[in-house]
Write an enzyme that holds these catalytic residues in place. Sequence first.
Site, PDB file in Angstrom:
ATOM      1  N   ASP A  67       0.815  -1.223   0.000  1.00  0.00           N
ATOM      2  CA  ASP A  67       0.000   0.000   0.000  1.00  0.00           C
ATOM      3  C   ASP A  67       0.843   1.265   0.000  1.00  0.00           C
ATOM      4  OD1 ASP A  67       0.961  -0.434   2.542  1.00  0.00           O
ATOM      5  OD2 ASP A  67      -1.002  -0.611   3.499  1.00  0.00           O
ATOM      6  N   ASN A 136      -7.483  -2.412  14.104  1.00  0.00           N
ATOM      7  CA  ASN A 136      -8.885  -2.726  13.794  1.00  0.00           C
ATOM      8  C   ASN A 136      -9.004  -3.947  12.879  1.00  0.00           C
ATOM      9  OD1 ASN A 136      -8.022  -1.777  11.349  1.00  0.00           O
ATOM     10  ND2 ASN A 136      -9.481  -0.078  11.202  1.00  0.00           N
ATOM     11  N   HIS A 138      -7.221  -4.502  10.115  1.00  0.00           N
ATOM     12  CA  HIS A 138      -6.944  -4.318   8.685  1.00  0.00           C
ATOM     13  C   HIS A 138      -5.622  -4.975   8.272  1.00  0.00           C
ATOM     14  CE1 HIS A 138      -4.894  -0.153   9.457  1.00  0.00           C
ATOM     15  NE2 HIS A 138      -3.960  -0.997   9.124  1.00  0.00           N
ATOM     16  N   GLU A 143      -9.607  -1.762   4.993  1.00  0.00           N
ATOM     17  CA  GLU A 143     -10.288  -1.398   6.227  1.00  0.00           C
ATOM     18  C   GLU A 143     -11.546  -2.247   6.426  1.00  0.00           C
ATOM     19  OE1 GLU A 143      -8.756   0.300   8.315  1.00  0.00           O
ATOM     20  OE2 GLU A 143      -8.437   2.402   7.810  1.00  0.00           O
TER      21      GLU A 143
HETATM   22  C1  GLP Z   1      -0.538   0.528   8.541  1.00  0.00           C
HETATM   23  C2  GLP Z   1      -0.235  -0.293   7.298  1.00  0.00           C
HETATM   24  C3  GLP Z   1      -0.448  -1.754   7.549  1.00  0.00           C
HETATM   25  C4  GLP Z   1       0.229  -2.168   8.843  1.00  0.00           C
HETATM   26  C5  GLP Z   1      -0.428  -1.438   9.982  1.00  0.00           C
HETATM   27  C6  GLP Z   1       0.123  -1.831  11.335  1.00  0.00           C
HETATM   28  O1  GLP Z   1      -1.839   0.963   8.602  1.00  0.00           O
HETATM   29  N1  GLP Z   1      -1.013   0.102   6.176  1.00  0.00           N
HETATM   30  O2  GLP Z   1       0.067  -2.487   6.449  1.00  0.00           O
HETATM   31  O3  GLP Z   1       0.132  -3.546   9.027  1.00  0.00           O
HETATM   32  O4  GLP Z   1      -0.207  -0.065   9.783  1.00  0.00           O
HETATM   33  O5  GLP Z   1       1.262  -1.076  11.624  1.00  0.00           O
HETATM   34  P1  GLP Z   1       2.231  -1.328  12.813  1.00  0.00           P
HETATM   35  O6  GLP Z   1       3.073  -2.485  12.438  1.00  0.00           O
HETATM   36  O7  GLP Z   1       3.022  -0.067  12.913  1.00  0.00           O
HETATM   37  O8  GLP Z   1       1.415  -1.584  14.019  1.00  0.00           O
END
Ligand code: GLP
Length: 241
Positions: A67, A136, A138, A143
């Site tokens: 993404d 959440n 995702h 989402e």
């Molecule tokens: C973002 C990314 C996700 C990632 C998530 C969790 O929203 N788009 O791909 O998995 O954050 O991030 P973190 O590893 O910092 O908790």
Amino acid sequence: MRIYREKNYDAMSERAAQIIGALVLQKPDCVLGLATGSTPIGTYQRLIGAYEKRILDFSNVKTVNLDEYRGLDGTNKESYRFFMNHNLFDHINIDKANTHVPDGLAADGAAAGRAYDEMMVDLGGTDLQLLGLGQNGHIGFNEPGQFIAGTHVVKLTESTIKANSRLFDDISQVPREAITMGMRGIMTSREILLVANGPKKTKALEAALYGPITPDVPASILQLHPNLIVVCDEEALPQMQ
Ligand code: GLP
């Protein structure tokens, strides 16, 4: 589903790096699906370490990222392209031309999504998709609410904007939209490696692994994948079910 429940973040990162490293050794021209966020940083550091010790060679590896924020170009330090360069690509012998991140600046997001999906098909699909987990539930920026197959533009939820604002100077600077690989791109990967650590992920991880398969918890779709590996720490998964 195979679950490795490790003692802490370091052990989780070590395990995840071993799994990715083993694939790179066995298939030097593999296609890796990569993720951003704090969770995989330790994994990337270990992959860099293995490259420096000449254990791993990335010269024929190709990557596709999940993404990108809409409106940020790759030189913006909050962009996911910048993240990947900074945390991995700049430190290994990968050819940057073989690294792919969705185009956050494309005026026509739908066309950019279609082009990204075609590019993935042309690469022959992904051998292993690394995934973090949103609080959440995702994955990528898929989402809660619906499963969308293709790469698409998404409006970020307030909870994601809040969770990700820690990496920006100010919450007002967090983009409200992103472009993300959809469920087809993720689920057609030959192997999936989900990483999660810390107590903030417990609710989402338990729902993803043991709850009903529902678009309200996007990661729950992973239960349907024939080759899902979960690598987490004890805090993220206090109890195995
Ligand atoms: C973002 C990314 C996700 C990632 C998530 C969790 O929203 N788009 O791909 O998995 O954050 O991030 P973190 O590893 O910092 O908790």
